[in-house]
Design a protein around this motif. Structure first.
Motif, PDB file in Angstrom:
ATOM      1  N   UNK A  53      -6.878 -10.774  -3.457  1.00 14.69           N
ATOM      2  CA  UNK A  53      -6.178 -10.373  -2.235  1.00 14.69           C
ATOM      3  C   UNK A  53      -6.343  -8.881  -1.955  1.00 14.69           C
ATOM      4  N   UNK A  54      -6.568  -8.099  -3.015  1.00 17.87           N
ATOM      5  CA  UNK A  54      -6.724  -6.660  -2.832  1.00 17.87           C
ATOM      6  C   UNK A  54      -8.025  -6.300  -2.122  1.00 17.87           C
ATOM      7  N   UNK A  55      -8.937  -7.263  -2.018  1.00 21.46           N
ATOM      8  CA  UNK A  55     -10.177  -7.000  -1.292  1.00 21.46           C
ATOM      9  C   UNK A  55      -9.929  -6.778   0.195  1.00 21.46           C
ATOM     10  N   UNK A  56      -8.749  -7.144   0.671  1.00 21.87           N
ATOM     11  CA  UNK A  56      -8.395  -6.898   2.069  1.00 21.87           C
ATOM     12  C   UNK A  56      -7.939  -5.457   2.307  1.00 21.87           C
ATOM     13  N   UNK A  57      -7.741  -4.706   1.233  1.00 21.60           N
ATOM     14  CA  UNK A  57      -7.222  -3.346   1.366  1.00 21.60           C
ATOM     15  C   UNK A  57      -8.107  -2.443   2.228  1.00 21.60           C
ATOM     16  N   UNK A  58      -9.440  -2.462   2.087  1.00 30.02           N
ATOM     17  CA  UNK A  58     -10.261  -1.624   2.975  1.00 30.02           C
ATOM     18  C   UNK A  58     -10.052  -1.953   4.453  1.00 30.02           C
ATOM     19  N   UNK A  59      -9.876  -3.247   4.774  1.00 27.80           N
ATOM     20  CA  UNK A  59      -9.612  -3.654   6.164  1.00 27.80           C
ATOM     21  C   UNK A  59      -8.259  -3.140   6.628  1.00 27.80           C
ATOM     22  N   UNK A  60      -7.255  -3.267   5.784  1.00 27.73           N
ATOM     23  CA  UNK A  60      -5.909  -2.805   6.118  1.00 27.73           C
ATOM     24  C   UNK A  60      -5.904  -1.297   6.362  1.00 27.73           C
ATOM     25  N   UNK A  61      -6.670  -0.565   5.567  1.00 30.67           N
ATOM     26  CA  UNK A  61      -6.734   0.892   5.725  1.00 30.67           C
ATOM     27  C   UNK A  61      -7.299   1.264   7.086  1.00 30.67           C
ATOM     28  N   UNK A  62      -8.364   0.566   7.520  1.00 29.53           N
ATOM     29  CA  UNK A  62      -8.977   0.877   8.811  1.00 29.53           C
ATOM     30  C   UNK A  62      -8.021   0.572   9.955  1.00 29.53           C
ATOM     31  N   UNK A  63      -7.488  -0.640   9.976  1.00 26.43           N
ATOM     32  CA  UNK A  63      -6.617  -1.045  11.083  1.00 26.43           C
ATOM     33  C   UNK A  63      -5.329  -0.224  11.090  1.00 26.43           C
ATOM     34  N   UNK A  64      -4.715  -0.076   9.915  1.00 26.56           N
ATOM     35  CA  UNK A  64      -3.470   0.680   9.836  1.00 26.56           C
ATOM     36  C   UNK A  64      -3.665   2.151  10.140  1.00 26.56           C
ATOM     37  N   UNK A  65      -4.736   2.717   9.610  1.00 24.56           N
ATOM     38  CA  UNK A  65      -4.975   4.144   9.804  1.00 24.56           C
ATOM     39  C   UNK A  65      -5.197   4.509  11.259  1.00 24.56           C
ATOM     40  N   UNK A  66      -6.030   3.717  11.959  1.00 30.90           N
ATOM     41  CA  UNK A  66      -6.303   4.027  13.356  1.00 30.90           C
ATOM     42  C   UNK A  66      -5.095   3.713  14.227  1.00 30.90           C
ATOM     43  N   UNK A  67      -4.367   2.627  13.902  1.00 30.97           N
ATOM     44  CA  UNK A  67      -3.175   2.284  14.679  1.00 30.97           C
ATOM     45  C   UNK A  67      -2.119   3.380  14.577  1.00 30.97           C
ATOM     46  N   UNK A  68      -2.063   4.032  13.422  1.00 25.75           N
ATOM     47  CA  UNK A  68      -1.110   5.124  13.216  1.00 25.75           C
ATOM     48  C   UNK A  68      -1.659   6.468  13.699  1.00 25.75           C
ATOM     49  N   UNK A  69      -2.827   6.403  14.348  1.00 24.09           N
ATOM     50  CA  UNK A  69      -3.455   7.584  14.952  1.00 24.09           C
ATOM     51  C   UNK A  69      -3.919   8.613  13.926  1.00 24.09           C
ATOM     52  N   UNK A  70      -4.246   8.145  12.720  1.00 28.86           N
ATOM     53  CA  UNK A  70      -4.916   9.034  11.785  1.00 28.86           C
ATOM     54  C   UNK A  70      -6.349   9.242  12.259  1.00 28.86           C
ATOM     55  N   UNK A  71      -6.960  10.373  11.954  1.00 28.58           N
ATOM     56  CA  UNK A  71      -8.347  10.605  12.381  1.00 28.58           C
ATOM     57  C   UNK A  71      -9.266   9.497  11.876  1.00 28.58           C
ATOM     58  N   UNK A  72     -10.161   9.017  12.752  1.00 30.12           N
ATOM     59  CA  UNK A  72     -10.964   7.844  12.425  1.00 30.12           C
ATOM     60  C   UNK A  72     -11.951   8.107  11.293  1.00 30.12           C
ATOM     61  N   UNK A  73     -12.583   9.294  11.260  1.00 32.88           N
ATOM     62  CA  UNK A  73     -13.608   9.540  10.241  1.00 32.88           C
ATOM     63  C   UNK A  73     -13.008   9.588   8.833  1.00 32.88           C
ATOM     64  N   UNK A  74     -11.944  10.367   8.584  1.00 36.04           N
ATOM     65  CA  UNK A  74     -11.331  10.302   7.250  1.00 36.04           C
ATOM     66  C   UNK A  74     -10.828   8.901   6.898  1.00 36.04           C
ATOM     67  N   UNK A  75     -10.326   8.162   7.888  1.00 29.81           N
ATOM     68  CA  UNK A  75      -9.857   6.800   7.633  1.00 29.81           C
ATOM     69  C   UNK A  75     -10.993   5.911   7.142  1.00 29.81           C
ATOM     70  N   UNK A  76     -12.148   5.995   7.798  1.00 28.01           N
ATOM     71  CA  UNK A  76     -13.292   5.185   7.389  1.00 28.01           C
ATOM     72  C   UNK A  76     -13.826   5.619   6.027  1.00 28.01           C
ATOM     73  N   UNK A  77     -13.788   6.911   5.743  1.00 26.46           N
ATOM     74  CA  UNK A  77     -14.240   7.398   4.436  1.00 26.46           C
ATOM     75  C   UNK A  77     -13.345   6.856   3.334  1.00 26.46           C
ATOM     76  N   UNK A  78     -12.036   6.935   3.544  1.00 27.10           N
ATOM     77  CA  UNK A  78     -11.094   6.416   2.535  1.00 27.10           C
ATOM     78  C   UNK A  78     -11.307   4.925   2.320  1.00 27.10           C
TER      79      UNK A  78
END
Length: 471
Positions: A244-269
């Motif tokens: 189930x933890x394999x979904x974490x990279x997806x959650x980081x992208x969707x959550x990070x951008x939805x929370x208006x974190x910068x897209x490039x650092x979000x994708x790197x993380x």
């Protein structure tokens, strides 16, 4: 010498602009259809033609042209960085098992008859929530494409449903950069632009769902081999360990951008987390897992179709596409400095004498601007600046201009061959724009309703009092 050049410089005339525009279109067409010259070199060739004309006929100094080219590079490097991150995502999510797991379970949950509708609406919602079409296409879109191949849904309409959904969410969402830019160039806020788009986007969305549904019925009526799905799932299970933890990279992208974190650092993380998961859950060696960020992945599941989809990614896979975009940046800088768009489109704007024609011509000029600049953002800024006064003259709010540019022009970022959107589609799905463009129902329906309401006078936004005062 530079001062002398400045004194003798002259402006481009309307007739010259029309002739140059015809030459540019003709050269690009011949390069593509007859001589089969690559997109990047084709764009660079017309840049050289325009540059030579600007220096010899208009007496514009090369230093001035170079300054404008560098300005375009500066404005566009953010998009190039996101393209590089698309390479990161493609390689790391495959190495971690994130994309393969989404494919595996997607095959269990979606049937061929509803696939296109689900893919379109899911990507539209995610695009609306995140305001980033490219992030959705290169992550969730990759997984959805794997599901499509397993279900026997043709690649071209599947790619169109994915990209069409992601793009409509991006250009409609109040949280996206496109509506915010439109508001900055016209009036109000991104929420005002969102409301201005509703009369065209809601019916276009309904039409798109119906058409994807009809296509889905067609695919469902064909021979659907469930054994092929089982074969794909078995091949994936033999290579990857699910968690189930394999979904974490997806959650980081969707959550990070939805929370208006910068897209490039979000994708790197997200990519770095995926690399770690490749080591922990898939048994990869640390250096090999980290190296996929540059060289990508060579999948070996035993299923040729899945191997083709999952192989690739990494920074190296993006290099030829980025070189094409750099050529387009050079072209855009010379176009801007020569004044081609300002002269031609500005001349048309002064000649409009009705609301319908103003809407039609501003849409056409917006699309032409994407072809000439390879950038939706540059096209939006130019056309808002050029057409705002024409809209006011016809008693329309400049939010109508925002409607036309967002709904009628911005989706062409995934149709113009040398644009970043086409580069993302080519990298993720291996398709050319002409293969999926006929199935971009949302794009065509949106343009239709913009023109329909424009010529019938329905759902118009009248000139606001503050705009009258500023006119």
């Amino acid at each position: 010498m530079k001062e002398k050049s400045k004194k003798t410089e002259r402006s481009l005339s309307f007739v010259e602009g029309i002739i140059l525009l015809v030459v540019v279109i003709g050269v690009i067409f011949l390069n593509a259809m007859k001589f089969k010259i690559g997109t990047g070199l084709s764009v660079l060739s017309v840049a050289m033609i325009l540059g030579a004309y600007g220096m010899l006929a208009l007496r514009i100094s090369w230093d001035d042209m170079m300054a404008e080219i560098l300005k375009v590079f500066q404005n566009g490097m953010g998009a190039v960085m996101i393209l590089l991150m698309v390479g990161f995502i493609g390689g790391s999510w495959t190495a971690s098992g994130t994309t393969p797991m989404l494919i595996y379970y997607g095959l269990q949950l979606i049937s061929p008859s509803v696939y296109l509708i689900v893919a379109f609406l899911l990507c539209a919602v995610l695009g609306m929530a995140t305001g980033s079409a490219w992030a959705i296409i290169s992550s969730v879109g990759l997984a959805l494409m794997g599901v499509a191949q397993g279900l026997g849904v043709p690649v071209a309409p599947a790619a169109a449903a994915i990209a069409g959904g992601a793009y409509v969410g991006d250009m409609w969402s109040p949280f996206s950069d496109v509506p915010n830019l439109a508001a900055a160039c016209t009036r109000g806020t991104s929420f005002d632009v969102f409301k201005a788009l509703n009369p065209t986007q809601i019916p276009a969305l309904i039409v798109s769902v119906v058409l994807y549904g009809i296509l889905g019925i067609k695919y469902a009526s064909g021979a659907f081999d469930n054994a092929a799905v089982v074969e794909i799932q078995t091949a994936l299970s033999e290579v990857y360990n699910w968690n189930i933890l394999l979904l974490l990279p997806l959650v980081i992208v969707i959550g990070g951008v939805a929370l208006k974190y910068p897209i490039i650092p979000t994708l790197i993380v997200s990519s770095l987390v995926a690399v770690v998961e490749g080591v922990v859950f898939q048994g990869m060696a640390g250096p090999a897992a980290f190296n996929v960020l540059y060289n990508g992945v060579v999948a070996n599941t035993g299923n040729a179709a899945i191997d083709d989809l999952l192989s690739g990614g990494g920074l190296s896979s993006m290099m030829s596409l980025i070189l094409t975009i750099f050529c387009a940046f050079s072209f855009a800088g010379i176009v801007e400095r020569v004044g081609l768009l300002k002269v031609v489109v500005g001349g048309l704007a002064e000649k409009t004498n009705s609301r319908g024609m103003t809407i039609l011509l501003s849409m056409v000029s917006g699309i032409a601007s994407v072809y000439l600049t390879a950038s939706v953002y540059v096209a939006e800024i130019l056309n808002c600046r050029i057409w705002n006064e024409a809209y006011k003259k016809q008693g329309m709010s400049t939010l109508m201009n925002a409607r036309v540019q967002n709904g009628g022009m911005s989706n062409w970022g995934m149709i113009v061959p040398w644009s970043g959107g086409v580069a993302v589609m080519a990298n993720c799905f291996g398709l050319t724009w002409s293969q999926y463009a006929p199935y971009l129902f949302m794009t065509w329906a949106s343009m239709f309703f913009i023109l329909l309401w424009g010529f019938t006078g329905k759902f118009m936004i009248e000139l606001e009092e503050d705009e009258k005062a500023a006119a």
